[in-house]
Motif scaffolding. Structure first.
Motif, PDB file in Angstrom:
ATOM      1  N   ALA A   1       0.832  -1.209   0.000  1.00  0.00           N
ATOM      2  CA  ALA A   1       0.000   0.000   0.000  1.00  0.00           C
ATOM      3  C   ALA A   1       0.864   1.256   0.000  1.00  0.00           C
ATOM      4  CB  ALA A   1      -0.910  -0.009   1.220  1.00  0.00           C
ATOM      5  N   LEU A   2       1.880   1.271   0.859  1.00  0.00           N
ATOM      6  CA  LEU A   2       2.679   2.491   1.036  1.00  0.00           C
ATOM      7  C   LEU A   2       3.491   2.854  -0.201  1.00  0.00           C
ATOM      8  CD1 LEU A   2       3.711   1.949   4.762  1.00  0.00           C
ATOM      9  CD2 LEU A   2       2.112   3.652   3.872  1.00  0.00           C
ATOM     10  N   HIS A   3       3.792   1.860  -1.041  1.00  0.00           N
ATOM     11  CA  HIS A   3       4.537   2.145  -2.270  1.00  0.00           C
ATOM     12  C   HIS A   3       3.638   2.226  -3.491  1.00  0.00           C
ATOM     13  CE1 HIS A   3       8.462   2.175  -0.457  1.00  0.00           C
ATOM     14  NE2 HIS A   3       8.079   1.153   0.293  1.00  0.00           N
ATOM     15  N   SER A   4       2.338   2.247  -3.283  1.00  0.00           N
ATOM     16  CA  SER A   4       1.436   2.339  -4.439  1.00  0.00           C
ATOM     17  C   SER A   4       1.365   3.789  -4.911  1.00  0.00           C
ATOM     18  CB  SER A   4       0.039   1.841  -4.062  1.00  0.00           C
ATOM     19  OG  SER A   4      -0.684   2.902  -3.469  1.00  0.00           O
ATOM     20  N   ASP A   5       0.812   3.986  -6.101  1.00  0.00           N
ATOM     21  CA  ASP A   5       0.705   5.366  -6.607  1.00  0.00           C
ATOM     22  C   ASP A   5      -0.702   5.925  -6.401  1.00  0.00           C
ATOM     23  OD1 ASP A   5      -0.649   3.895  -8.429  1.00  0.00           O
ATOM     24  OD2 ASP A   5       0.632   4.391 -10.150  1.00  0.00           O
ATOM     25  N   LEU A   6      -1.446   5.357  -5.485  1.00  0.00           N
ATOM     26  CA  LEU A   6      -2.788   5.872  -5.184  1.00  0.00           C
ATOM     27  C   LEU A   6      -2.675   7.340  -4.759  1.00  0.00           C
ATOM     28  CD1 LEU A   6      -5.764   4.627  -4.868  1.00  0.00           C
ATOM     29  CD2 LEU A   6      -5.328   4.839  -2.422  1.00  0.00           C
ATOM     30  N   GLU A   7      -3.446   8.194  -5.391  1.00  0.00           N
ATOM     31  CA  GLU A   7      -3.360   9.645  -5.170  1.00  0.00           C
ATOM     32  C   GLU A   7      -3.456   9.990  -3.672  1.00  0.00           C
ATOM     33  OE1 GLU A   7      -6.777  11.092  -4.691  1.00  0.00           O
ATOM     34  OE2 GLU A   7      -5.891  13.022  -4.102  1.00  0.00           O
ATOM     35  N   GLN A   8      -4.329   9.354  -2.925  1.00  0.00           N
ATOM     36  CA  GLN A   8      -4.513   9.659  -1.504  1.00  0.00           C
ATOM     37  C   GLN A   8      -3.278   9.287  -0.673  1.00  0.00           C
ATOM     38  OE1 GLN A   8      -7.001  11.103   0.580  1.00  0.00           O
ATOM     39  NE2 GLN A   8      -7.567  12.010  -1.373  1.00  0.00           N
ATOM     40  N   ILE A   9      -2.567   8.259  -1.097  1.00  0.00           N
ATOM     41  CA  ILE A   9      -1.356   7.845  -0.380  1.00  0.00           C
ATOM     42  C   ILE A   9      -0.207   8.795  -0.718  1.00  0.00           C
ATOM     43  CG2 ILE A   9       0.405   6.013  -0.248  1.00  0.00           C
ATOM     44  CD1 ILE A   9      -1.910   4.000  -0.341  1.00  0.00           C
ATOM     45  N   VAL A  10      -0.105   9.147  -1.990  1.00  0.00           N
ATOM     46  CA  VAL A  10       0.942  10.074  -2.433  1.00  0.00           C
ATOM     47  C   VAL A  10       0.754  11.444  -1.754  1.00  0.00           C
ATOM     48  CG1 VAL A  10       1.912  11.278  -4.434  1.00  0.00           C
ATOM     49  CG2 VAL A  10       1.222   8.861  -4.637  1.00  0.00           C
ATOM     50  N   LEU A  11      -0.506  11.871  -1.647  1.00  0.00           N
ATOM     51  CA  LEU A  11      -0.836  13.182  -1.064  1.00  0.00           C
ATOM     52  C   LEU A  11      -0.204  13.402   0.309  1.00  0.00           C
ATOM     53  CD1 LEU A  11      -2.641  15.800  -1.213  1.00  0.00           C
ATOM     54  CD2 LEU A  11      -4.421  14.471  -0.068  1.00  0.00           C
ATOM     55  N   VAL A  12      -0.279  12.378   1.181  1.00  0.00           N
ATOM     56  CA  VAL A  12       0.227  12.564   2.552  1.00  0.00           C
ATOM     57  C   VAL A  12       1.468  11.714   2.846  1.00  0.00           C
ATOM     58  CG1 VAL A  12      -1.961  13.358   3.494  1.00  0.00           C
ATOM     59  CG2 VAL A  12      -1.473  10.909   3.496  1.00  0.00           C
ATOM     60  N   GLY A  13       2.036  11.115   1.806  1.00  0.00           N
ATOM     61  CA  GLY A  13       3.258  10.336   1.980  1.00  0.00           C
ATOM     62  C   GLY A  13       3.051   9.040   2.739  1.00  0.00           C
ATOM     63  N   GLY A  14       1.837   8.512   2.672  1.00  0.00           N
ATOM     64  CA  GLY A  14       1.550   7.254   3.357  1.00  0.00           C
ATOM     65  C   GLY A  14       0.071   7.182   3.690  1.00  0.00           C
ATOM     66  N   ILE A  15      -0.234   6.488   4.783  1.00  0.00           N
ATOM     67  CA  ILE A  15      -1.638   6.414   5.215  1.00  0.00           C
ATOM     68  C   ILE A  15      -1.819   7.367   6.401  1.00  0.00           C
ATOM     69  CG2 ILE A  15      -3.467   4.890   6.076  1.00  0.00           C
ATOM     70  CD1 ILE A  15      -1.916   2.525   4.826  1.00  0.00           C
ATOM     71  N   ASP A  16      -2.840   8.196   6.338  1.00  0.00           N
ATOM     72  CA  ASP A  16      -3.238   9.067   7.449  1.00  0.00           C
ATOM     73  C   ASP A  16      -4.740   9.306   7.285  1.00  0.00           C
ATOM     74  OD1 ASP A  16      -3.319  10.695   9.608  1.00  0.00           O
ATOM     75  OD2 ASP A  16      -2.018  12.272   8.821  1.00  0.00           O
ATOM     76  N   HIS A  17      -5.488   8.192   7.280  1.00  0.00           N
ATOM     77  CA  HIS A  17      -6.896   8.240   6.865  1.00  0.00           C
ATOM     78  C   HIS A  17      -7.818   7.499   7.828  1.00  0.00           C
ATOM     79  CE1 HIS A  17      -4.640   8.857   3.086  1.00  0.00           C
ATOM     80  NE2 HIS A  17      -5.680   9.578   2.711  1.00  0.00           N
ATOM     81  N   PRO A  18      -9.059   7.976   7.909  1.00  0.00           N
ATOM     82  CA  PRO A  18     -10.074   7.236   8.663  1.00  0.00           C
ATOM     83  C   PRO A  18     -10.621   6.082   7.815  1.00  0.00           C
ATOM     84  CG  PRO A  18     -10.573   9.617   8.523  1.00  0.00           C
ATOM     85  CD  PRO A  18      -9.538   9.307   7.491  1.00  0.00           C
ATOM     86  N   PHE A  19     -10.649   4.891   8.404  1.00  0.00           N
ATOM     87  CA  PHE A  19     -11.250   3.718   7.773  1.00  0.00           C
ATOM     88  C   PHE A  19     -12.553   3.426   8.505  1.00  0.00           C
ATOM     89  CE2 PHE A  19      -7.923   2.186   4.931  1.00  0.00           C
ATOM     90  CZ  PHE A  19      -6.841   2.947   5.347  1.00  0.00           C
TER      91      PHE A  19
END
Ligand code: FUC
Length: 339
Positions: free
Chosen positions: A228-246
């Protein structure tokens, strides 16, 4: 359970509980926080060695966060047909209850021993108008530990005026036992099919809820965090990783909602809250020192159980209002599974 206390500096105390399996967990009244969780000398979480380090380096690791966890857009809350301005401490936003909040206060504490578990009950009075929040609040956070390696956090609070309340716990796990090694080698399983995207680098919510199934954020059947952390998903790229509510598929304290695994060690997360904010310590090269090791980018991961931030913008996320005299209660449990 063996219970010891020692001076942690700055007027704070460190309280350690060790069970018959030899697993030790320590708390301090500075921020009603967890400081250490270790098995056979190996750290499972990130923590500093003194109260001073928390005040100088970062006062969030392991802390109780309140009154409201996460970001409140423009520090503005509306409830009971009223708008209330909170103090802003993260650009225009209010983050984690504003500056000098629950995480940096000295709480009162009481140690409670029962045959099957030991608890440390922390309590605090938060004054009416503190950081702009209405109501004088009496808050307690009870951390318990048992012989089965369950660490439970129980929150209880009430206010004398209508207000908002949405606390959480901000522990960072790193099962490498070393903050300089990223958690990318961990596997994550998470019972969530939806998440809340962020608008931009201010990290306020975008305003919608997104189905994550079959995306890089789909951890339902478990996969490596690296993927996940190395994917090019826009939301991951935006904050440099995961910082999201699931958003959890089922609100149920009995259900294992998340499992973090490295080799033969894993942590299971249980909660009665509807969401878990996962933050993969996207600190770049900041390099905060934990026990003589400079933290790596992605050198930790949180499981912040709460109502998702952004409920002011997206009411479907839940209601964080608390009526005068009403009793707020919430429970989250982290269990260590290991051989
Ligand atoms: C987490 C994140 C924030 C922030 C804070 C210290 O809860 O959601 O972005 O960096 O911790």
């Amino acid at each position: 359970m063996e219970i010891t206390t020692k001076d942690f500096g700055m007027g704070a105390t460190l309280i350690s509980l060790t069970n018959k399996k030899g697993v030790q967990i320590s708390f301090t009244n500075l921020g009603a926080r967890v400081v250490e969780w270790q098995k056979e000398g190996k750290h499972l979480i990130l923590g500093f060695d003194s109260a001073k380090e928390y005040l100088e380096k970062d006062s969030y690791p392991g802390a109780t966060i309140g009154r409201t966890a996460g970001r409140i857009k423009d520090g503005l809350i509306e409830f009971s047909q009223k708008a209330v301005q909170l103090t802003q401490n993260d650009g225009k936003q209010t983050l984690h209850g504003g500056a000098d909040s629950f995480n940096s206060k000295l709480w009162l504490y009481e140690i409670i021993e029962k045959p099957d578990k030991a608890s440390v009950k922390f309590s605090l009075v938060s004054n009416d108008g503190e950081n702009g929040y209405p109501g004088r609040m009496e808050v307690s956070v009870t951390h318990s530990f048992d012989e089965e390696n369950n660490w439970e956090i129980f929150y209880e609070a009430s206010s004398d005026k209508d207000t908002v309340f949405n606390p959480t716990g901000h522990v960072y796990f790193n099962l490498n036992g070393d903050a300089s090694i990223p958690v990318e080698n961990h596997e994550l399983q998470l019972a969530a099919s939806r998440f809340v995207p962020l608008k931009d680098k201010s990290e306020i919510v975008r305003g919608d809820i997104v189905d994550l199934r079959n995306s890089p954020l789909d951890f339902r059947t478990g996969k490596s965090l690296s993927e996940a952390l190395h994917s090019d998903l826009e939301q991951i790229v935006l904050v440099g990783g995961i910082d999201h509510p699931f958003l959890l598929d089922e609100v149920n304290l009995e259900k294992e909602q998340a499992r973090l695994t490295l080799g033969e060690t894993s942590i299971s997360v249980y909660t009665d809250q509807p969401s878990i904010v996962i933050f993969t310590a996207n600190f770049g090269d900041l390099g905060t020192i934990y026990h003589d090791k400079a933290q790596a980018h992605h050198g930790g991961i949180t499981f912040e159980c709460q109502v998702s931030p952004g409920s002011q913008q997206i009411p479907e996320l839940g209601d964080i209002s608390l009526k005068a005299g009403e009793i707020y209660q919430a429970t989250s449990i982290y269990r260590l599974n290991s051989k």
